[in-house]
Scaffold this motif. Structure first.
Motif, PDB file in Angstrom:
ATOM      1  N   THR B  25      10.963  -4.523   2.029  1.00  0.00           N
ATOM      2  CA  THR B  25      11.426  -4.808   3.391  1.00  0.00           C
ATOM      3  C   THR B  25      11.540  -3.522   4.200  1.00  0.00           C
ATOM      4  O   THR B  25      11.167  -3.477   5.378  1.00  0.00           O
ATOM      5  CB  THR B  25      12.785  -5.536   3.334  1.00  0.00           C
ATOM      6  OG1 THR B  25      12.647  -6.693   2.519  1.00  0.00           O
ATOM      7  CG2 THR B  25      13.252  -5.941   4.717  1.00  0.00           C
ATOM      8  N   PHE B  26      12.046  -2.479   3.563  1.00  0.00           N
ATOM      9  CA  PHE B  26      12.149  -1.176   4.236  1.00  0.00           C
ATOM     10  C   PHE B  26      10.750  -0.687   4.639  1.00  0.00           C
ATOM     11  O   PHE B  26      10.567  -0.148   5.740  1.00  0.00           O
ATOM     12  CB  PHE B  26      12.835  -0.167   3.314  1.00  0.00           C
ATOM     13  CG  PHE B  26      13.253   1.105   3.994  1.00  0.00           C
ATOM     14  CD1 PHE B  26      14.475   1.202   4.647  1.00  0.00           C
ATOM     15  CD2 PHE B  26      12.429   2.224   3.981  1.00  0.00           C
ATOM     16  CE1 PHE B  26      14.866   2.386   5.280  1.00  0.00           C
ATOM     17  CE2 PHE B  26      12.810   3.400   4.611  1.00  0.00           C
ATOM     18  CZ  PHE B  26      14.036   3.477   5.252  1.00  0.00           C
ATOM     19  N   ASP B  28       8.187  -2.568   5.381  1.00  0.00           N
ATOM     20  CA  ASP B  28       7.749  -3.384   6.523  1.00  0.00           C
ATOM     21  C   ASP B  28       8.346  -2.875   7.837  1.00  0.00           C
ATOM     22  O   ASP B  28       7.667  -2.832   8.858  1.00  0.00           O
ATOM     23  CB  ASP B  28       8.193  -4.842   6.340  1.00  0.00           C
ATOM     24  CG  ASP B  28       7.338  -5.577   5.320  1.00  0.00           C
ATOM     25  OD1 ASP B  28       6.235  -5.104   5.000  1.00  0.00           O
ATOM     26  OD2 ASP B  28       7.790  -6.627   4.836  1.00  0.00           O
ATOM     27  N   VAL B  29       9.617  -2.536   7.810  1.00  0.00           N
ATOM     28  CA  VAL B  29      10.299  -2.145   9.046  1.00  0.00           C
ATOM     29  C   VAL B  29       9.862  -0.756   9.514  1.00  0.00           C
ATOM     30  O   VAL B  29       9.705  -0.511  10.708  1.00  0.00           O
ATOM     31  CB  VAL B  29      11.832  -2.192   8.851  1.00  0.00           C
ATOM     32  CG1 VAL B  29      12.555  -1.564  10.030  1.00  0.00           C
ATOM     33  CG2 VAL B  29      12.296  -3.627   8.658  1.00  0.00           C
ATOM     34  N   THR B  30       9.663   0.154   8.565  1.00  0.00           N
ATOM     35  CA  THR B  30       9.390   1.542   8.945  1.00  0.00           C
ATOM     36  C   THR B  30       7.901   1.852   9.005  1.00  0.00           C
ATOM     37  O   THR B  30       7.509   2.878   9.568  1.00  0.00           O
ATOM     38  CB  THR B  30      10.027   2.526   7.943  1.00  0.00           C
ATOM     39  OG1 THR B  30       9.434   2.300   6.643  1.00  0.00           O
ATOM     40  CG2 THR B  30      11.529   2.326   7.854  1.00  0.00           C
ATOM     41  N   GLY B  31       7.079   1.014   8.374  1.00  0.00           N
ATOM     42  CA  GLY B  31       5.652   1.306   8.317  1.00  0.00           C
ATOM     43  C   GLY B  31       5.279   2.275   7.206  1.00  0.00           C
ATOM     44  O   GLY B  31       4.141   2.738   7.146  1.00  0.00           O
ATOM     45  N   ASP B  32       6.216   2.587   6.331  1.00  0.00           N
ATOM     46  CA  ASP B  32       5.937   3.527   5.242  1.00  0.00           C
ATOM     47  C   ASP B  32       5.471   2.761   4.000  1.00  0.00           C
ATOM     48  O   ASP B  32       6.276   2.332   3.179  1.00  0.00           O
ATOM     49  CB  ASP B  32       7.170   4.365   4.931  1.00  0.00           C
ATOM     50  CG  ASP B  32       6.900   5.410   3.846  1.00  0.00           C
ATOM     51  OD1 ASP B  32       5.837   5.342   3.189  1.00  0.00           O
ATOM     52  OD2 ASP B  32       7.753   6.283   3.653  1.00  0.00           O
ATOM     53  N   PHE B  33       4.152   2.611   3.903  1.00  0.00           N
ATOM     54  CA  PHE B  33       3.547   1.861   2.805  1.00  0.00           C
ATOM     55  C   PHE B  33       2.978   2.798   1.739  1.00  0.00           C
ATOM     56  O   PHE B  33       2.003   2.468   1.075  1.00  0.00           O
ATOM     57  CB  PHE B  33       2.441   0.941   3.348  1.00  0.00           C
ATOM     58  CG  PHE B  33       2.959  -0.090   4.306  1.00  0.00           C
ATOM     59  CD1 PHE B  33       3.647  -1.203   3.838  1.00  0.00           C
ATOM     60  CD2 PHE B  33       2.796   0.059   5.673  1.00  0.00           C
ATOM     61  CE1 PHE B  33       4.144  -2.153   4.720  1.00  0.00           C
ATOM     62  CE2 PHE B  33       3.284  -0.885   6.568  1.00  0.00           C
ATOM     63  CZ  PHE B  33       3.973  -1.989   6.084  1.00  0.00           C
ATOM     64  N   ASN B  34       3.591   3.958   1.604  1.00  0.00           N
ATOM     65  CA  ASN B  34       3.190   4.899   0.557  1.00  0.00           C
ATOM     66  C   ASN B  34       3.085   4.156  -0.778  1.00  0.00           C
ATOM     67  O   ASN B  34       4.024   3.480  -1.181  1.00  0.00           O
ATOM     68  CB  ASN B  34       4.271   5.986   0.481  1.00  0.00           C
ATOM     69  CG  ASN B  34       3.856   7.161  -0.383  1.00  0.00           C
ATOM     70  OD1 ASN B  34       3.134   7.002  -1.361  1.00  0.00           O
ATOM     71  ND2 ASN B  34       4.321   8.335  -0.016  1.00  0.00           N
TER      72      ASN B  34
END
Lengths: 134, 134
Positions: B25-26, B28-34
């Protein structure tokens, strides 16, 4: 990008309109249900006049730019400092930019971090240190 | 709590088991798909050996403790520094503690921030400055 591929002055950024849903979801994940983020009634009587995003939500965009773009996946996040300069309101569009400020010893890089809203006003700024992937 | 009600050494904390859902979820919200956060395959070949939580997700627990407990709602978040000392893996239980370190001028307080895992190992630490509600 590796340490060798990075130069002082290189930068990367991302842009996001911060939605009500983002803020509510961030509250769920972190447990930060401060009414200044979640209650219209409360927020209208606050200094800000309306609900605002969590500062850490906005600050997390720097982490996202560093992870996804520069230096990119595989880097190790060492530290982050953040100053919460101005509020971000629901519907504001934030551009978060990171810029290589220094190539440090031990193959680390220091990045200047600056997030501005759609009027060009700085909302959050700070610095990060990252160890890029080899 | 107001500036006057706070004393050096006062502390507050929260405890949370960091779930896969929190991390997804984090992202998704931040865009950090590392992929170190989202891909088992990638993470198994990384330094960490398995998927880890975003450092900023763990660091955001400090913001939550300050907003919800001490100094509590109505405070204004001025700044936050974070050092990402050790990884947080899915299922780790993090205890985030903030402690009043200094009563500063202009009615601000400086708080020491420390998050430890279920083995008592520090995972994230730093400092925050907050202007408590009047």
């Amino acid at each position: 990008m590796t340490y060798e591929q990075l130069s002082v002055g290189d930068s990367a950024s991302m842009e996001k309109t911060i939605s009500e849903s983002d803020v509510y979801t961030f509250a769920d994940v972190t447990g930060d249900f401060n009414p200044v983020h979640l209650s219209k009634t409360h927020a209208e009587q606050s200094l800000f006049g309306e609900r605002i995003a969590h500062g850490m939500l906005v600050g997390s965009l720097f982490s996202s730019v560093m992870a996804m773009q520069m230096p990119g996946p595989g880097g190790i996040y060492i530290s982050q400092s953040l100053e919460f300069v101005a509020p971000v309101k629901f519907g504001d569009t934030v551009t978060a930019t990171v810029t290589i400020k220094e190539k440090m010893e031990k193959r680390r890089v220091r990045l200047a971090c600056s997030a501005v809203n759609q009027r060009g006003k700085v909302v959050v700024q700070g610095e990060a240190v990252v160890l890029p992937a080899k």
